[in-house]
Design a protein around this motif. Sequence first.
Motif, PDB file in Angstrom:
ATOM      1  N   MET A  45      24.697  62.151 -22.245  1.00 29.28           N
ATOM      2  CA  MET A  45      24.641  62.461 -24.092  1.00 29.28           C
ATOM      3  C   MET A  45      24.517  61.063 -24.750  1.00 29.28           C
ATOM      4  O   MET A  45      23.771  61.272 -25.645  1.00 29.28           O
ATOM      5  CB  MET A  45      26.303  62.780 -24.796  1.00 29.28           C
ATOM      6  N   ALA A  48      20.949  61.125 -24.388  1.00 29.08           N
ATOM      7  CA  ALA A  48      20.167  62.166 -25.518  1.00 29.08           C
ATOM      8  C   ALA A  48      19.909  61.543 -26.884  1.00 29.08           C
ATOM      9  O   ALA A  48      19.303  61.755 -27.604  1.00 29.08           O
ATOM     10  CB  ALA A  48      20.851  63.789 -25.265  1.00 29.08           C
ATOM     11  N   LYS A  49      20.736  61.312 -27.284  1.00 27.98           N
ATOM     12  CA  LYS A  49      21.140  60.625 -28.657  1.00 27.98           C
ATOM     13  C   LYS A  49      20.148  59.580 -28.899  1.00 27.98           C
ATOM     14  O   LYS A  49      20.015  59.683 -30.079  1.00 27.98           O
ATOM     15  CB  LYS A  49      23.077  60.077 -29.335  1.00 27.98           C
ATOM     16  N   LEU A  68      16.613  66.940 -20.411  1.00 28.00           N
ATOM     17  CA  LEU A  68      17.782  67.123 -20.481  1.00 28.00           C
ATOM     18  C   LEU A  68      17.663  69.219 -19.773  1.00 28.00           C
ATOM     19  O   LEU A  68      18.883  68.844 -19.305  1.00 28.00           O
ATOM     20  CB  LEU A  68      17.809  68.304 -21.932  1.00 28.00           C
ATOM     21  N   ARG A  72      20.348  68.792 -16.261  1.00 28.46           N
ATOM     22  CA  ARG A  72      21.355  69.499 -16.584  1.00 28.46           C
ATOM     23  C   ARG A  72      21.041  70.320 -14.560  1.00 28.46           C
ATOM     24  O   ARG A  72      21.801  70.664 -14.283  1.00 28.46           O
ATOM     25  CB  ARG A  72      20.770  70.953 -17.390  1.00 28.46           C
TER      26      ARG A  72
ATOM     27  N   ALA B  52      21.046  65.899 -32.149  1.00 27.85           N
ATOM     28  CA  ALA B  52      21.731  65.243 -31.324  1.00 27.85           C
ATOM     29  C   ALA B  52      22.235  64.247 -31.860  1.00 27.85           C
ATOM     30  O   ALA B  52      23.628  63.848 -30.430  1.00 27.85           O
ATOM     31  CB  ALA B  52      20.745  64.531 -30.604  1.00 27.85           C
ATOM     32  N   ILE B  55      25.931  64.976 -31.245  1.00 26.37           N
ATOM     33  CA  ILE B  55      26.827  65.818 -29.869  1.00 26.37           C
ATOM     34  C   ILE B  55      27.908  65.262 -29.164  1.00 26.37           C
ATOM     35  O   ILE B  55      27.799  64.202 -29.982  1.00 26.37           O
ATOM     36  CB  ILE B  55      25.777  65.577 -29.156  1.00 26.37           C
ATOM     37  N   LEU B  61      24.609  69.604 -25.586  1.00 24.27           N
ATOM     38  CA  LEU B  61      23.490  69.048 -24.277  1.00 24.27           C
ATOM     39  C   LEU B  61      22.731  70.526 -24.436  1.00 24.27           C
ATOM     40  O   LEU B  61      21.176  70.762 -24.557  1.00 24.27           O
ATOM     41  CB  LEU B  61      23.675  68.253 -23.553  1.00 24.27           C
ATOM     42  N   GLU B  65      19.359  71.555 -25.633  1.00 22.22           N
ATOM     43  CA  GLU B  65      17.676  71.952 -24.736  1.00 22.22           C
ATOM     44  C   GLU B  65      17.406  73.047 -25.445  1.00 22.22           C
ATOM     45  O   GLU B  65      16.516  73.623 -25.652  1.00 22.22           O
ATOM     46  CB  GLU B  65      18.911  71.958 -23.641  1.00 22.22           C
TER      47      GLU B  65
END
Lengths: 127, 127
Positions: A45, A48-49, A68, A72, B52, B55, B61, B65
């Motif tokens: 997280m 990704a941010k 992502l 995953r 994002a 989140i 996430l 995606e």
Amino acid sequence: MSSPSQFPTHYGYASASDVNWSRSEKAVARKAFDAALRRELQEVMRKAKQMASQIKQPGDLGDLEQYLTQRRKEIDRKYDYRYSHLTLILGKLLHEGWLGEEELRGLREEKLKSIRSTAEFLAKEWT
Amino acid sequence: MSSPSQFPTHYGYASASDVNWSRSEKAVARKAFDAALRRELQEVMRKAKQMASQIKQPGDLGDLEQYLTQRRKEIDRKYDYRYSHLTLILGKLLHEGWLGEEELRGLREEKLKSIRSTAEFLAKEWT
């Protein structure tokens, strides 16, 4: 099972192969496993941010999507909670730093040995 | 062709079916097409940053995606630069607001009619 694009928060259940795990050991393992997963997801997280905040051109969108998807799939493969190979998973999580050895207190020595030995093996693999 | 997870910035080239497009019309169409694509990608970038930044849990996430994958595929399908159906594409872009009619100035009346008619058809479809 999780559906595609679903980052799960916990996995799996006991099966016939859990005979060697006492009830209290199972509680320790489950707690450690869940904590590691939670930390790894927190890190995804955070990253990704960060990636999103730095998006400047269309190609950066593809990079974020790929990141992502890849994370995953990796997490989905790794966090497979089955007693038959739980010492291997915990060893890997220990090696990767998602787990501290103190969180495994309460497991029998034979399991701790196996977990440490996996972590050491992986550490050698990557050095 | 673009590779998976690659948000492209422009597409395609002329083929035998471009006989009805004069050199100056081609320049107008290409410029309008590229501007629409650029705007749509800007919007995906804006939205991805917004998603994002919001989140809070692992499930978010997966949502991000999925959004990125879906928009990449849609854009990849839509922005297929071939003269044989360019009036349809431009009509769709006009309808969706990625393109303003003033950007099509320089195309012959028959093409403008066809583009407007596609945009009107799509507008009726969705009301």
